[in-house]
Structure formats: structure tokens, C-alpha cells
Design a protein around this motif. Structure first.
Motif, PDB file in Angstrom:
ATOM      1  N   TRP A 131       0.863  -1.170   0.000  1.00  0.00           N
ATOM      2  CA  TRP A 131       0.000   0.000   0.000  1.00  0.00           C
ATOM      3  C   TRP A 131       0.904   1.225   0.000  1.00  0.00           C
ATOM      4  O   TRP A 131       1.669   1.438   0.927  1.00  0.00           O
ATOM      5  CB  TRP A 131      -0.909   0.000   1.228  1.00  0.00           C
ATOM      6  N   ALA A 132       0.828   2.041  -1.051  1.00  0.00           N
ATOM      7  CA  ALA A 132       1.775   3.150  -1.225  1.00  0.00           C
ATOM      8  C   ALA A 132       1.324   4.449  -0.574  1.00  0.00           C
ATOM      9  O   ALA A 132       2.078   5.422  -0.547  1.00  0.00           O
ATOM     10  CB  ALA A 132       2.035   3.391  -2.710  1.00  0.00           C
ATOM     11  N   GLY A 133       0.103   4.503  -0.053  1.00  0.00           N
ATOM     12  CA  GLY A 133      -0.341   5.686   0.660  1.00  0.00           C
ATOM     13  C   GLY A 133      -0.269   6.948  -0.194  1.00  0.00           C
ATOM     14  O   GLY A 133      -0.601   6.952  -1.380  1.00  0.00           O
ATOM     15  N   SER A 134       0.204   8.030   0.413  1.00  0.00           N
ATOM     16  CA  SER A 134       0.137   9.349  -0.221  1.00  0.00           C
ATOM     17  C   SER A 134       1.085   9.549  -1.399  1.00  0.00           C
ATOM     18  O   SER A 134       1.038  10.607  -2.042  1.00  0.00           O
ATOM     19  CB  SER A 134       0.373  10.437   0.820  1.00  0.00           C
ATOM     20  N   ILE A 135       1.902   8.575  -1.707  1.00  0.00           N
ATOM     21  CA  ILE A 135       2.640   8.636  -2.972  1.00  0.00           C
ATOM     22  C   ILE A 135       1.652   8.738  -4.133  1.00  0.00           C
ATOM     23  O   ILE A 135       1.972   9.270  -5.202  1.00  0.00           O
ATOM     24  CB  ILE A 135       3.574   7.414  -3.112  1.00  0.00           C
ATOM     25  N   SER A 136       0.424   8.276  -3.890  1.00  0.00           N
ATOM     26  CA  SER A 136      -0.646   8.408  -4.892  1.00  0.00           C
ATOM     27  C   SER A 136      -0.799   9.847  -5.360  1.00  0.00           C
ATOM     28  O   SER A 136      -1.163  10.100  -6.521  1.00  0.00           O
ATOM     29  CB  SER A 136      -1.979   7.936  -4.303  1.00  0.00           C
ATOM     30  N   LYS A 137      -0.533  10.802  -4.489  1.00  0.00           N
ATOM     31  CA  LYS A 137      -0.744  12.205  -4.834  1.00  0.00           C
ATOM     32  C   LYS A 137       0.156  12.644  -5.986  1.00  0.00           C
ATOM     33  O   LYS A 137      -0.234  13.480  -6.802  1.00  0.00           O
ATOM     34  CB  LYS A 137      -0.525  13.082  -3.610  1.00  0.00           C
ATOM     35  N   THR A 138       1.367  12.100  -6.064  1.00  0.00           N
ATOM     36  CA  THR A 138       2.262  12.456  -7.163  1.00  0.00           C
ATOM     37  C   THR A 138       1.695  11.965  -8.487  1.00  0.00           C
ATOM     38  O   THR A 138       1.766  12.654  -9.512  1.00  0.00           O
ATOM     39  CB  THR A 138       3.659  11.871  -6.932  1.00  0.00           C
ATOM     40  N   PHE A 139       1.116  10.777  -8.497  1.00  0.00           N
ATOM     41  CA  PHE A 139       0.480  10.235  -9.702  1.00  0.00           C
ATOM     42  C   PHE A 139      -0.740  11.081 -10.083  1.00  0.00           C
ATOM     43  O   PHE A 139      -0.930  11.413 -11.256  1.00  0.00           O
ATOM     44  CB  PHE A 139       0.045   8.790  -9.465  1.00  0.00           C
TER      45      PHE A 139
END
Length: 438
Positions: A131-139
Motif C-alpha cells: 500500500w503506497a499511501g500518499s505517494i498516490s498524490k504524485t500520480f
């Protein structure tokens, strides 16, 4: 001038550490023995007393140490002791497992330490999913900026005109969403400097544990956020809020006529060959090999219990923290992004321009590591509990560090309280050894 690390923000919006306010998480750092003390008891089920025999703990530690010695080597067989020791330090500090991938002028180095699952000696997979968490925000920010590049919307365009159903303040622009300057209430709860807490959707602690498989719709999250008072007037301050990026998800869907997952696949995942990455949606199971995260709590009888939380529903972080990925995929993505393969140069420059008290661009922190180290662009992430992810890159994308950690979590975040120091050591081993140009 050297700057401190940007805050690690959990799914709730709380800061594990930070420059701009005192830490609000005071978790005890568990030594490796404390983590493995839970191992034998977990074999029987998902919730068991956190008790194990000393002999069992010693056996698990020895087996893990033996297996780590073999895996903590470069992909080409070259051992890099400074990286091996930096990775092992996470386990020594109480993390259950860690996997790290480094790309620099010396080549590729891949390592893992600790255990994949408590009660077993098998090491974490070096390219397992997490689960990558807030790294999603960069995508998510990258998707929005691609739409800006195509002329479908402008950075300073009010969002309300595209999502009229929410009655948003017309002063809120696309730029404000991506920079966390909209002032919108964080739907996972707000934590104020004076200690005041305004709760939102359960995203931490025992209440989250009991609701960890619940599914949420993005619209539901936004309406909850809008039912609360804004933190400040649009554009007058900066506050990390998951609400901004869930709105960005809905904006992407409105502008394209396709789902967020379809656009992610079409614009980023398929072109880059990121076969291990996907928006989780309502998926609760990590596909393929993966390390396990855990949560510890005290039951009504006062007994310590531990739950395997590798299964959880992260739809409560739609567009803001709901990505599944691997260390290889995160390396490929951040390298391509900073290498200019995903955005036109002017928009990439805008994305990487630091703003406000967080030095936050669009889905990226801009961090100055100091003399002889230079600037890195990064975003870390943590879903509600048990997992953490990291993604760092040099300005040219040629040097990267990506990774994931697991631990036995609890309401006070457990070993995560020591994450800053451990992560700082690892990052400086890569970026501060004369390998990366400033």
C-alpha cells in the motif's frame, strides 16, 4: 541553507514529524525483539495475544538475520555495506520488514531486511506489492498536469465550474488543490496546533480497525469535508488535506469522461509498463507476494491483541492515498517524471516549484539535503496503519530511492516515531556521497 525534512503525513493528516509544528505522535520505538515477540502468537489467526516464548523470538531473529545476509546485496552481486546497514537499521529499530531499491551511478541495488510475516523467517520480497499511501498524490498531480498540458483546464481555473454539484468556493483553483492551499477541511480529520482535533472519517486507531473493510465513494468523502468549516480562506495558508486530491480525482473523471483508474492506466501505467501498480478502488487484498503489516490493540479484558492488516480497504483515500505499487514501479515512475517523459518542461518546472511552509509543489515535496547533497524531489506515504512507502529522486531522475516498510502499528504509530532518523540516514547514503550532482 540546509532544510529539515518535510513532515511525514499519515492518512489522518497527522504529522509523524515536521518542521512547522511539534510532533503530535509520540509512539514508543520498539526494538526488534519487541516486534518478534508477537510472531508465534500470530500463527493461529488474525487476532491473538501478543505473547511469544523467548526461545521462539530468538529463533526467528536468527533465521531472519541469516536470510538477510544473502539478500542485502546489489542486484549484480556487489555488496554495498553502507546501504545494507541503513536498511537493517529499520529492523533494529522495531520495524517488521523493509524493502529498498536504489538506482545511482553505481548501478541498481536491491535489498530487504526483517521478515515478510511475523512467525516466519522468510524475508520481505524485494519487489513485492504494498500500500503506497500518499505517494498516490504524485500520480494524481501528474494526471491533472497532463490535462493542463492538453488545454482541457488551466492551473488557475476555478474548480467549482467543473464540479458544480458540490457548491465549492469559487476562489478555489486547480493550483490550490495541488498545493494544499484550498483551505478545505481534511475529511480524515483536522489536527490543530493548539491540540484541538476535529474528527472526520475513521482513519486511525481502534475505530479504523473495526471499519477497515468499509467502502467509500469519492463524492461521499467530499460531502463530509464540505460539511465542516474550512481551515482558512482559499489561498491564504497551506494545510495538507486529502480532500484536495480526492477532488482532483473527480476533476480528472469530469474532464475525460473516464474513470480515474482508466486514465491512470491509459496515461501512466501502460506507457511506462508499470504492471505492479494500480489504484486499489475497493480491493482489499494485495495481489502477489507482499509483506504483512500489523495493528496492536487492547481488548475489553485488557489483553494485548495483534491483527494482520495486510488486508484493508483504502477507498477512504481516493486519489490521495489508494495506490498499490512496487519499488521497481515507483523507481520507473519518478525517474520518468523527473526525466521529462511525462510532462512538458514548463509544467514539470511548475510541479517542482516549492511553495509554502511545506516546500510542496504539485504532489511533490522539494527537499534540500544540504551541502554536497543537493535537492531531491520526493513523496512518502502511509495508509491508515501498518505500511509506509518512500520515493526519492534527483532532479534528473537518474538517482532514486524507493521502498516500503511494515511494522506492528498501534494508535500511537509504534516504531514510526523513529522513521525520520532512519529514513534520513538511508537517503543521505545515496544522495550525499558525491554520486549526485547538486
Amino acid at each position: 541553507m540546509k532544510t529539515q525534512s518535510p513532515p511525514v503525513i499519515t492518512a489522518t493528516g497527522r504529522r509523524i514529524y515536521g518542521v512547522h509544528q511539534r510532533p503530535v505522535i509520540r509512539g514508543k520505538v520498539f526494538r526488534r525483539a519487541a516486534v518478534t515477540a508477537l510472531a508465534a502468537a500470530l500463527l493461529a489467526g488474525t487476532a491473538t495475544p501478543a505473547v511469544a516464548a523467548a526461545d521462539s523470538r530468538a529463533a526467528v531473529l536468527k533465521a531472519a538475520a541469516d536470510s538477510n545476509a544473502a539478500v542485502l546485496k546489489a542486484a549484480d552481486g556487489q555488496d554495498r555495506p553502507e546501504l545494507r546497514e541503513a536498511v537493517q537499521a529499520f529492523v533494529d529499530a522495531g520495524f517488521a520488514g523493509v524493502q529498498v531499491r536504489v538506482h545511482d551511478e553505481q548501478g541498481e541495488w536491491v535489498g530487504s531486511a526483517g521478515v515478510r510475516k511475523l512467525g516466519q523467517s522468510v524475508k520481505p520480497p524485494t519487489n513485492g506489492r504494498f500500500w503506497a499511501g500518499s505517494i498516490s498524490k504524485t500520480f494524481t498531480a501528474t494526471l491533472v498536469l497532463q490535462l493542463v498540458a492538453e488545454g482541457k483546464i488551466g492551473l488557475d481555473t476555478p474548480v467549482a465550474g467543473y464540479l458544480p454539484e458540490f457548491g465549492l468556493d469559487r476562489r478555489i483553483t486547480v493550483r490550490m488543490l495541488l498545493q494544499h492551499t484550498s483551505g478545505l477541511f481534511n475529511y480524515t480529520g483536522e489536527y490543530y496546533d493548539d491540540g484541538t482535533v476535529v474528527p472526520g472519517i475513521p482513519a486511525a486507531g481502534d475505530e479504523w480497525l473495526n471499519n477497515r473493510f468499509r467502502s467509500y465513494q469519492p463524492e461521499e468523502l467530499i460531502r463530509l469535508a464540505l460539511s465542516k468549516s474550512p481551515r482558512f480562506e482559499p489561498g491564504t495558508d497551506q494545510n495538507y488535506s486529502n480532500t484536495n486530491y480526492t477532488l482532483a480525482l473527480l476533476l480528472i473523471e469530469k474532464l475525460t469522461g473516464r474513470s480515474y483508474a482508466e486514465e491512470m492506466q491509459r496515461r501512466i501505467l501502460r506507457p511506462l509498463g508499470l504492471n505492479g501498480t494500480m489504484p486499489a478502488g475497493n480491493r482489499t487484498q494485495l495481489p502477489g507476494p507482499h509483506a504483512h503489516g500489523y495493528y496492536r490493540y487492547q481488548d475489553a479484558a485488557g489483553q494485548q491483541k495483534v491483527v494482520d492488516i495486510s488486508r484493508q480497504n483504502v477507498s477512504l483515500l481516493a486519489g490521495a492515498g489508494d495506490l498499490i505499487s512496487t519499488t521497481q514501479d515507483l523507481h520507473t515512475f519518478i525517474s520518468a517524471l523527473n526525466g521529462g517523459k511525462l510532462l512538458p518542461a514548463p509544467l514539470l518546472a511548475e510541479m517542482r516549484k516549492p511553495y509554502g511552509k511545506y516546500n510542496y509543489g504539485f504532489g511533490l515535496y522539494v527537499q534540500d539535503l544540504g551541502p554536497n547533497c543537493g535537492t531531491v524531489y520526493q513523496h512518502n506515504g502511509s495508509p491508515p496503519h501498518g505500511y509506509g512507502a518512500l520515493m526519492y529522486s534527483s532532479p534528473d531522475g537518474r538517482t532514486t530511492v524507493t521502498g516500503s516498510v511494515t511494522w506492528v502499528d498501534e494508535a500511537t504509530r509504534g516504531p514510526a516515531a523513529g522513521f525520520e532518523k532512519l529514513l534520513g540516514r538511508l537517503v543521505k547514503e545515496v544522495f550525499c556521497d558525491g554520486q549526485t550532482a547538486g
